[in-house]
Design a protein around this motif. Structure first.
Motif, PDB file in Angstrom:
ATOM      1  N   SER A  16       5.467   2.903  12.603  1.00 47.91           N
ATOM      2  CA  SER A  16       6.007   3.538  11.400  1.00 47.91           C
ATOM      3  C   SER A  16       5.172   4.695  10.877  1.00 47.91           C
ATOM      4  O   SER A  16       5.627   5.439  10.009  1.00 47.91           O
ATOM      5  N   SER A  17       3.967   4.894  11.408  1.00 49.57           N
ATOM      6  CA  SER A  17       3.110   5.974  10.915  1.00 49.57           C
ATOM      7  C   SER A  17       3.759   7.338  11.053  1.00 49.57           C
ATOM      8  O   SER A  17       3.454   8.268  10.285  1.00 49.57           O
ATOM      9  N   TYR A  18       4.694   7.501  12.001  1.00 45.35           N
ATOM     10  CA  TYR A  18       5.325   8.818  12.178  1.00 45.35           C
ATOM     11  C   TYR A  18       6.205   9.197  10.994  1.00 45.35           C
ATOM     12  O   TYR A  18       6.545  10.367  10.806  1.00 45.35           O
ATOM     13  N   LEU A  19       6.589   8.211  10.174  1.00 46.89           N
ATOM     14  CA  LEU A  19       7.399   8.498   8.989  1.00 46.89           C
ATOM     15  C   LEU A  19       6.583   9.154   7.879  1.00 46.89           C
ATOM     16  O   LEU A  19       7.154   9.749   6.962  1.00 46.89           O
ATOM     17  N   GLY A  20       5.253   9.049   7.952  1.00 51.00           N
ATOM     18  CA  GLY A  20       4.411   9.637   6.922  1.00 51.00           C
ATOM     19  C   GLY A  20       4.755   9.094   5.552  1.00 51.00           C
ATOM     20  O   GLY A  20       4.902   7.880   5.354  1.00 51.00           O
TER      21      GLY A  20
ATOM     22  N   ILE B 154       2.197   0.001   2.521  1.00 51.41           N
ATOM     23  CA  ILE B 154       2.867   0.300   1.257  1.00 51.41           C
ATOM     24  C   ILE B 154       2.244   1.551   0.677  1.00 51.41           C
ATOM     25  O   ILE B 154       1.022   1.649   0.549  1.00 51.41           O
ATOM     26  N   VAL B 155       3.083   2.529   0.337  1.00 58.13           N
ATOM     27  CA  VAL B 155       2.621   3.735  -0.347  1.00 58.13           C
ATOM     28  C   VAL B 155       3.574   4.021  -1.499  1.00 58.13           C
ATOM     29  O   VAL B 155       4.774   3.776  -1.411  1.00 58.13           O
ATOM     30  N   GLY B 156       3.029   4.524  -2.597  1.00 62.61           N
ATOM     31  CA  GLY B 156       3.857   4.868  -3.737  1.00 62.61           C
ATOM     32  C   GLY B 156       4.011   3.724  -4.720  1.00 62.61           C
ATOM     33  O   GLY B 156       3.484   2.625  -4.531  1.00 62.61           O
ATOM     34  N   GLU B 157       4.745   3.998  -5.776  1.00 60.85           N
ATOM     35  CA  GLU B 157       4.969   3.038  -6.845  1.00 60.85           C
ATOM     36  C   GLU B 157       6.466   2.927  -7.117  1.00 60.85           C
ATOM     37  O   GLU B 157       7.243   3.812  -6.784  1.00 60.85           O
ATOM     38  N   GLY B 158       6.844   1.829  -7.773  1.00 62.25           N
ATOM     39  CA  GLY B 158       8.235   1.666  -8.178  1.00 62.25           C
ATOM     40  C   GLY B 158       8.941   0.591  -7.375  1.00 62.25           C
ATOM     41  O   GLY B 158       8.313  -0.281  -6.776  1.00 62.25           O
ATOM     42  N   GLU B 159      10.272   0.665  -7.380  1.00 61.88           N
ATOM     43  CA  GLU B 159      11.082  -0.300  -6.654  1.00 61.88           C
ATOM     44  C   GLU B 159      10.824  -0.173  -5.148  1.00 61.88           C
ATOM     45  O   GLU B 159      10.705   0.941  -4.619  1.00 61.88           O
ATOM     46  N   PRO B 160      10.750  -1.297  -4.445  1.00 66.77           N
ATOM     47  CA  PRO B 160      10.493  -1.208  -3.000  1.00 66.77           C
ATOM     48  C   PRO B 160      11.671  -0.613  -2.237  1.00 66.77           C
ATOM     49  O   PRO B 160      12.831  -0.866  -2.554  1.00 66.77           O
ATOM     50  N   LEU B 161      11.349   0.177  -1.244  1.00 68.55           N
ATOM     51  CA  LEU B 161      12.320   0.737  -0.318  1.00 68.55           C
ATOM     52  C   LEU B 161      11.816   0.417   1.081  1.00 68.55           C
ATOM     53  O   LEU B 161      10.816   0.972   1.533  1.00 68.55           O
ATOM     54  N   ILE B 162      12.471  -0.533   1.750  1.00 76.00           N
ATOM     55  CA  ILE B 162      12.077  -0.886   3.110  1.00 76.00           C
ATOM     56  C   ILE B 162      12.515   0.232   4.053  1.00 76.00           C
ATOM     57  O   ILE B 162      13.689   0.609   4.084  1.00 76.00           O
ATOM     58  N   CYS B 163      11.569   0.778   4.824  1.00 78.37           N
ATOM     59  CA  CYS B 163      11.825   1.937   5.682  1.00 78.37           C
ATOM     60  C   CYS B 163      11.652   1.524   7.143  1.00 78.37           C
ATOM     61  O   CYS B 163      10.530   1.310   7.608  1.00 78.37           O
ATOM     62  N   ILE B 164      12.771   1.423   7.864  1.00 80.60           N
ATOM     63  CA  ILE B 164      12.759   0.948   9.239  1.00 80.60           C
ATOM     64  C   ILE B 164      12.598   2.129  10.192  1.00 80.60           C
ATOM     65  O   ILE B 164      13.428   3.050  10.196  1.00 80.60           O
ATOM     66  N   PRO B 165      11.552   2.119  11.016  1.00 79.65           N
ATOM     67  CA  PRO B 165      11.329   3.252  11.926  1.00 79.65           C
ATOM     68  C   PRO B 165      12.275   3.233  13.115  1.00 79.65           C
ATOM     69  O   PRO B 165      12.862   2.218  13.467  1.00 79.65           O
ATOM     70  N   GLY B 166      12.391   4.386  13.751  1.00 76.87           N
ATOM     71  CA  GLY B 166      13.210   4.511  14.950  1.00 76.87           C
ATOM     72  C   GLY B 166      12.350   4.567  16.193  1.00 76.87           C
ATOM     73  O   GLY B 166      11.363   3.887  16.332  1.00 76.87           O
ATOM     74  N   GLY B 167      12.724   5.437  17.115  1.00 77.26           N
ATOM     75  CA  GLY B 167      11.999   5.585  18.376  1.00 77.26           C
ATOM     76  C   GLY B 167      12.939   5.503  19.582  1.00 77.26           C
ATOM     77  O   GLY B 167      13.189   6.489  20.246  1.00 77.26           O
ATOM     78  N   PRO B 168      13.452   4.314  19.949  1.00 81.91           N
ATOM     79  CA  PRO B 168      13.162   3.058  19.275  1.00 81.91           C
ATOM     80  C   PRO B 168      11.753   2.546  19.561  1.00 81.91           C
ATOM     81  O   PRO B 168      11.114   2.963  20.526  1.00 81.91           O
ATOM     82  N   MET B 169      11.308   1.645  18.685  1.00 74.37           N
ATOM     83  CA  MET B 169      10.041   0.932  18.812  1.00 74.37           C
ATOM     84  C   MET B 169       8.848   1.879  18.745  1.00 74.37           C
ATOM     85  O   MET B 169       7.909   1.806  19.549  1.00 74.37           O
ATOM     86  N   ARG B 170       8.903   2.759  17.744  1.00 74.71           N
ATOM     87  CA  ARG B 170       7.777   3.640  17.450  1.00 74.71           C
ATOM     88  C   ARG B 170       7.092   3.146  16.178  1.00 74.71           C
ATOM     89  O   ARG B 170       7.762   2.740  15.217  1.00 74.71           O
TER      90      ARG B 170
END
Length: 281
Positions: A34-38, A16-32
């Motif tokens: 999530s750190s690549y999203l920064g 979890i990074v940041g504040e406010g309403e949650p935004l679920i961020c699904i990574p691609g790759g496939p199966m990479r």
């Protein structure tokens, strides 16, 4: 990293990074992992980004049953994450191959999804995908680049399924709007961040068996579809075809962006996504 238990007991990690309403961020790759999203180009300034490592990637555990890597079988993991967060409804952002997982989640749990943000995303779950010819069309837009000639030979080997590790490295610039130091570092991390076995199973037979039903289920979901001007997966016109399947779609083509638009123009990217989400609040 915090974690939660999937329905089959697999422990799944997330950041979890940041504040406010949650935004679920699904990574691609496939199966990479999530750190690549920064931080998605600074999107954490306006939203609390929840970045899960899908099963078998990053710091998440490897499941007992490899068949659970199939895209549609991971829908329950996203629902378990929502329940873990205690959120009644969520906004869901997905990149690349993660777009299919987000679409299947929205189709199965429409009452839990407030909006979708699909970033250079695949839509096989809707019956739309890009082709090798379309990827090559986008690649030919880069003829003015100093790496183009050597890169094109490698890119064609990639499309033919005969690419060596060296070819993958040489073709990497085609996926970025700017082939600078940040892009080189980002590309170099892909292999170690990706579970190749899981990637092979992600799209295994049956994963996208009912595109008509998925299209009907998500048709009224508010969606932002963001394509890169220089990206072939999907081309902007294919992204427009995807947008046409939704009653409440906003299509944005980010100028001079490739497959990772938050790297190519972070301010423009974050502003586009933030503006869409605020309008849906």
């Amino acid at each position: 990293m915090p974690s939660f238990a999937a329905m089959d007991g697999t422990q799944l990690a997330y950041r979890i990074v940041g504040e406010g309403e949650p935004l679920i961020c699904i990574p691609g790759g496939p199966m990479r992992a999530s750190s690549y999203l920064g931080d998605l180009g600074g999107l954490l300034e306006t939203r609390r980004l929840v970045l899960p490592d899908l099963r078998g990637t990053g710091r998440s555990a490897v499941p007992d049953d490899p068949a659970t890597y199939r895209c549609d079988r991971q829908v329950a993991d996203i629902e378990a994450l929502r329940e873990h967060l205690g959120a009644e409804r969520v906004d869901v952002l997905a990149h690349s191959a993660g777009g299919d997982l987000a679409l299947l989640y929205a189709a199965r749990f429409p009452q839990r999804v407030r909006s979708l943000v699909l970033i250079t995303a695949r839509a096989r779950a809707l019956g739309i995908d890009f082709t090798g010819e379309q990827r090559l069309e986008a690649a030919l837009l880069r003829q003015g680049e100093p790496w183009f000639r050597a890169g094109l030979d490698a890119f064609e080997a990639l499309l033919a399924g005969t690419a060596s590790d060296a070819d993958w490295e040489a073709a990497a610039p085609f996926f970025y709007g700017r082939w600078d130091d940040a892009a080189r570092k980002h590309a170099a991390s892909e292999v170690e961040q990706t579970n190749e076995e899981a990637a092979e199973l992600y799209t295994s037979s049956g994963a996208f068996a009912e595109p008509a039903a998925v299209r009907a289920a998500v048709a009224d979901t508010p969606v932002l579809i963001l394509a890169g001007e220089l990206d072939g997966g999907p081309l902007p016109r294919v992204a427009a075809d995807i947008a046409g399947l939704f009653a409440k779609a906003e299509l944005v083509v980010q100028p001079r962006a490739g497959h990772y638009p938050w790297l190519d123009g972070p301010g423009r990217f974050a502003g586009t996504v933030t503006g869409f989400l605020r309008n849906r609040a």
